[in-house]
Scaffold this motif. Structure first.
Motif, short mmCIF file in Angstrom:
data_model
loop_
_atom_site.label_atom_id
_atom_site.label_comp_id
_atom_site.label_asym_id
_atom_site.label_seq_id
_atom_site.Cartn_x
_atom_site.Cartn_y
_atom_site.Cartn_z
N ASN A 278 0.82 -1.22 0.00
CA ASN A 278 0.00 0.00 0.00
C ASN A 278 0.85 1.26 0.00
O ASN A 278 0.47 2.29 -0.59
N LEU A 279 1.99 1.22 0.70
CA LEU A 279 2.82 2.41 0.83
C LEU A 279 3.94 2.47 -0.21
O LEU A 279 4.70 3.44 -0.23
N SER A 280 4.03 1.44 -1.05
CA SER A 280 5.05 1.39 -2.11
C SER A 280 6.46 1.45 -1.54
O SER A 280 7.34 2.15 -2.06
N VAL A 281 6.69 0.77 -0.44
CA VAL A 281 8.02 0.67 0.15
C VAL A 281 8.28 -0.79 0.49
O VAL A 281 7.37 -1.62 0.46
N SER A 282 9.53 -1.09 0.85
CA SER A 282 9.86 -2.47 1.19
C SER A 282 9.39 -2.79 2.60
O SER A 282 9.25 -1.91 3.44
N GLN A 283 9.20 -4.11 2.83
CA GLN A 283 8.74 -4.56 4.15
C GLN A 283 9.74 -4.21 5.26
O GLN A 283 9.34 -3.70 6.32
N PRO A 284 11.05 -4.43 5.07
CA PRO A 284 12.00 -4.06 6.14
C PRO A 284 12.00 -2.56 6.42
O PRO A 284 12.25 -2.15 7.56
N SER A 285 11.71 -1.74 5.41
CA SER A 285 11.70 -0.30 5.62
C SER A 285 10.59 0.11 6.59
O SER A 285 10.77 1.01 7.41
N ILE A 286 9.45 -0.57 6.51
CA ILE A 286 8.35 -0.26 7.41
C ILE A 286 8.72 -0.62 8.85
O ILE A 286 8.54 0.16 9.79
N LYS B 102 11.68 -0.93 10.13
CA LYS B 102 12.74 -0.03 10.60
C LYS B 102 12.18 1.34 10.93
O LYS B 102 12.58 1.97 11.92
N ALA B 103 11.22 1.84 10.13
CA ALA B 103 10.64 3.16 10.36
C ALA B 103 9.91 3.21 11.69
O ALA B 103 10.00 4.19 12.44
N GLN C 241 10.46 1.29 14.32
CA GLN C 241 11.44 1.20 15.39
C GLN C 241 12.16 2.53 15.59
O GLN C 241 12.39 2.97 16.73
N GLN C 242 12.52 3.20 14.50
CA GLN C 242 13.19 4.49 14.60
C GLN C 242 12.29 5.54 15.25
O GLN C 242 12.75 6.36 16.05
N LEU C 243 11.02 5.51 14.90
CA LEU C 243 10.08 6.46 15.48
C LEU C 243 9.97 6.26 16.98
O LEU C 243 9.96 7.23 17.76
N GLU C 244 9.89 5.01 17.41
CA GLU C 244 9.80 4.73 18.84
C GLU C 244 11.07 5.18 19.57
O GLU C 244 11.02 5.72 20.68
N GLN C 245 12.23 5.00 18.92
CA GLN C 245 13.48 5.43 19.53
C GLN C 245 13.56 6.95 19.64
O GLN C 245 14.00 7.49 20.66
N GLU C 246 13.12 7.65 18.60
CA GLU C 246 13.17 9.11 18.63
C GLU C 246 12.23 9.69 19.69
O GLU C 246 12.56 10.67 20.36
N LEU C 247 11.07 9.07 19.84
CA LEU C 247 10.10 9.56 20.82
C LEU C 247 10.44 9.10 22.23
O LEU C 247 9.98 9.72 23.21
N GLY C 248 11.17 8.02 22.33
CA GLY C 248 11.50 7.49 23.65
C GLY C 248 10.34 6.79 24.32
O GLY C 248 10.30 6.68 25.55
N VAL C 249 9.39 6.30 23.54
CA VAL C 249 8.24 5.61 24.08
C VAL C 249 7.94 4.38 23.22
O VAL C 249 8.40 4.28 22.08
#
Length: 311
Positions: free
Chosen positions: A22-30, A32-33, A35-43
């Motif tokens: 649906n998002l036209s991206v690879s499965q690992p990219s989703i 990783k995205a 996980q990175q968001l959770e790390q940046e927010l710290g939650v």
């Protein structure tokens, strides 16, 4: 989208290929995205120990806040795009038969009608419905009585209208030139107060005046199903449902009911309103400017003078 991403690698890997497609991206990219968001927010946004996986309370809060921001961004983009379009659409103007009586008279008069290049459609609705449609974008402009106006609507006052009492000619009160609200405490009121969100703005104004006079009006009929018009008011009063209230301009010519002013006068500001979060198109702004310049002069030509204009 967030809920699908939350169904991580541990529990439902079948969801990720669908989200990636649906998002036209690879499965690992989703993965990783997220996980990175959770790390940046710290939650932790998603509780991966549940089956099916679910958002954490903090994740739900973040999702709601971001969704509102993205919706506002999309609305802004659509409005800017609409401003640049060459196709012109009629401006949608909502008005109540009560408050818009004199405005419709002006628009129908060739001497005062707006220039032909200003295209518009009129929609008659109850006052609260006009407010709601302005909030949702179903209307571009609204001609409204400024009573209990919702937040987020800009309002340009152009007139002060007197709200008068309508009662049977056979009523002893009809012999009076002016009435006070305490004198109406024993009267039946034909007005809708059972559902405040659907009550006319005039009814809300009257109910407030009754409370200040120390009583609550005795409502004889639910008017939720009626669009308030002078003709409806006249028929209800003649059929014995009780007294009503309406703007003087709309009811002063009714032939079979008595129209009396209140003491002290009951008044309300009337004018044009629009959603403050919207950017007015050139045509919408032109109509606002036309009303600002023309309506006070039209009132003066009808004997209203400048006293009806709110300063």
């Amino acid at each position: 989208w967030g809920k699908r991403l939350g169904e991580g690698r541990r529990h439902n890997c079948a969801v990720l290929p669908k989200a990636a497609q649906n998002l036209s991206v690879s499965q690992p990219s989703i993965t990783k995205a997220v996980q990175q968001l959770e790390q940046e927010l710290g939650v932790t946004l998603f509780d991966r120990n549940q089956k099916p996986i679910a958002m954490t309370p903090r994740g739900q809060l973040f999702f709601e806040r971001v969704s509102a921001i993205l919706q506002s961004l999309q609305t802004a983009a659509e409005e800017v795009s609409r401003l640049s379009e060459q196709v012109r659409c009629p401006v949608r103007i909502g008005l109540s038969p009560w408050s818009g009586y004199r405005l419709k008279e002006m628009l129908a008069d060739k001497a005062w009608a707006p220039p032909r290049h200003l295209l518009y459609n009129l929609a008659e609705r109850s006052g609260p419905e006009v407010f709601r449609m302005l909030q949702t974008g179903s209307l571009d402009l609204g001609w409204v009585i400024d009573v209990d106006r919702p937040r987020g609507l800009r309002f340009l006052p152009l007139e002060t209208q007197e709200i008068c009492c309508l009662l049977p000619r056979t009523s002893p009160l009809a012999q009076r030139e002016r009435l006070t609200f305490p004198e109406l405490a024993s009267e039946a009121f034909a007005m809708n107060l059972e559902a405040p969100e659907d009550a006319s703005v005039v009814s809300l104004l009257v109910a407030r005046a009754c409370r200040e006079a120390g009583f609550m009006p005795k409502v004889s009929v639910n008017l939720q199903q009626f669009l308030p018009t002078p003709e409806v008011a006249q028929n209800l009063i003649e059929d014995g449902y009780g007294i009503m209230f309406g703007p003087a301009q709309a009811v002063q010519t009714l032939p079979r009911v008595a129209v009396r002013s209140m003491d002290p006068p009951l008044t309300a500001a009337v004018g044009v309103a629009w959603n403050s979060r919207r950017i007015l198109t050139p045509d919408e702004q032109s109509i606002v400017d036309y009303l600002r310049q023309t309506y006070p002069r039209f009132l003066a030509s009808r004997g209203g003078g400048n006293s009806g204009v709110v300063k």
